[in-house]
Design an enzyme around this catalytic site. Structure first.
Site, PDB file in Angstrom:
ATOM      1  N   HIS A   1      -4.262   2.505   2.338  1.00  0.00           N
ATOM      2  CA  HIS A   1      -4.186   1.091   2.087  1.00  0.00           C
ATOM      3  C   HIS A   1      -5.137   0.614   1.181  1.00  0.00           C
ATOM      4  CE1 HIS A   1      -3.863  -3.266   2.298  1.00  0.00           C
ATOM      5  NE2 HIS A   1      -2.358  -3.042   2.719  1.00  0.00           N
TER       6      HIS A   1
ATOM      7  N   GLU B   1      -4.877  -0.874  -2.324  1.00  0.00           N
ATOM      8  CA  GLU B   1      -5.435  -2.030  -2.649  1.00  0.00           C
ATOM      9  C   GLU B   1      -6.830  -1.953  -2.860  1.00  0.00           C
ATOM     10  OE1 GLU B   1      -3.886  -5.227   0.087  1.00  0.00           O
ATOM     11  OE2 GLU B   1      -1.843  -4.741  -0.226  1.00  0.00           O
TER      12      GLU B   1
ATOM     13  N   HIS C   1       4.541  -0.897   1.896  1.00  0.00           N
ATOM     14  CA  HIS C   1       3.809  -0.187   0.977  1.00  0.00           C
ATOM     15  C   HIS C   1       4.379   1.232   0.619  1.00  0.00           C
ATOM     16  CE1 HIS C   1       0.653  -2.983   0.217  1.00  0.00           C
ATOM     17  NE2 HIS C   1       0.191  -2.888   1.410  1.00  0.00           N
TER      18      HIS C   1
END
Ligand code: CO
Length: 301
Positions: free
Chosen positions: A179, A210, A242
């Site tokens: 992530h 991200e 995601h």
């Protein structure tokens, strides 16, 4: 002879008294009831819930008889699920549920990948909640997230690589999507994790969706190393939004689509880490290892 008899009866009497006294004693000294609160960001993707179900089953097996309650930290996801008729509570709701169940020792387990933004927020929520309800619990323990120690990294890497191995073609590299965080929080943990995965498999790559070390760096590294085929997988507990969109989605900007444009045959495995029993084991170990009672101020010698 009778003297002897009386003597032999005394231990028997004592034993009998003990037996009678035992139940009352046990009631007074009964060990405080323990309960478990599992905390995740949450997911509203029904297929992704398999990962949480597997972790739930692992906890019920590891801690038989203890209540296991869930909390999702994302308000948006909680609202969505409530609207769909499958409500999952907040951290506060979870603690209240344990307290209502008579739990005095709450074992809270973070189901986060690493001690980044979400984990810090969880710790703070717990402290605020404890302050709001003084005396509700004798102890609140917080289990650390998945990746922290060198041991965690090695175990997680072995686990994930072995789990993906069954699906992987011989000439496929593995590219994992973590992530990450826009401010770079936990970037260094990613570097450690990347190194652990690379030790476990020289053809394992990792980037974030991200954070820093994103797709461009991944694509450059794959091309530089002459990778022609890649098995993509989320480095996340659930294969949620995601994984399904940013990683494997049909849109032009998904990792799979972009890699294909670069001439790399990319296919995705939509399996959250929580679905791998060896990952749940690491969380269970962290729950057992946690001895820092958040209800007390830390005492330094
Ligand atoms: Co995100």
């Amino acid at each position: 002879m009778s003297h002897c008899h009386i003597r032999s009866i005394f231990p028997l009497l004592a034993l009998l008294l003990c037996c009678i006294a035992q139940p009352a004693l046990a009631r007074d000294n009964a060990p405080a009831k323990e309960g478990i609160l599992l905390v995740a960001f949450g997911t509203s993707v029904p297929e992704a819930r398999a990962a949480f179900d597997a972790i739930d089953a692992a906890y019920k097996k590891a801690f038989p008889g203890l209540p296991v309650v869930w909390a999702y930290t994302s308000q948006i996801i909680r609202k969505k699920l409530a609207d769909q008729g499958h409500p999952v509570g907040s951290i506060g709701d979870g603690l209240a549920a344990l307290a209502r169940d008579g739990v005095k020792i709450a074992r809270v387990q973070s189901l986060h990948m690493m001690a980044g933004e979400e984990f810090a927020a969880l710790a703070r929520s717990l402290l605020v909640n404890i302050q709001r309800h003084p005396g509700r619990f004798d102890a609140v323990y917080l289990g650390r997230p998945l990746l922290e120690s060198r041991r965690d990294g090695e175990e997680a890497a072995q686990c994930v690589i072995a789990s993906l191995q069954k699906l992987r073609k011989p000439d496929e590299a593995i590219a994992l999507m973590g992530h990450g965080h826009e401010h770079g929080r936990a970037d260094l943990v990613f570097d450690g994790a990347r190194a652990a995965f690379r030790r476990a498999d020289p053809h394992a790559y990792m980037a974030t969706v991200e954070g820093s070390g994103g797709f461009d760096e991944l694509a450059a590294e794959l091309k530089q190393n002459g990778v022609k085929k890649a098995l993509l997988a989320p480095l996340m507990i659930v294969a949620g939004d995601h994984a399904r969109n940013d990683l494997a989605g049909a849109e032009d900007d998904s990792w799979a689509s972009q890699l294909k444009k670069e001439g790399i045959a990319a296919r995705a495995c939509l399996r959250g880490l929580g679905e791998m029993p060896c990952i749940a084991e690491i969380f269970v170990r962290h729950t057992r290892e946690s001895t820092d009672n958040l209800c007390r101020e830390p005492v330094k010698p």
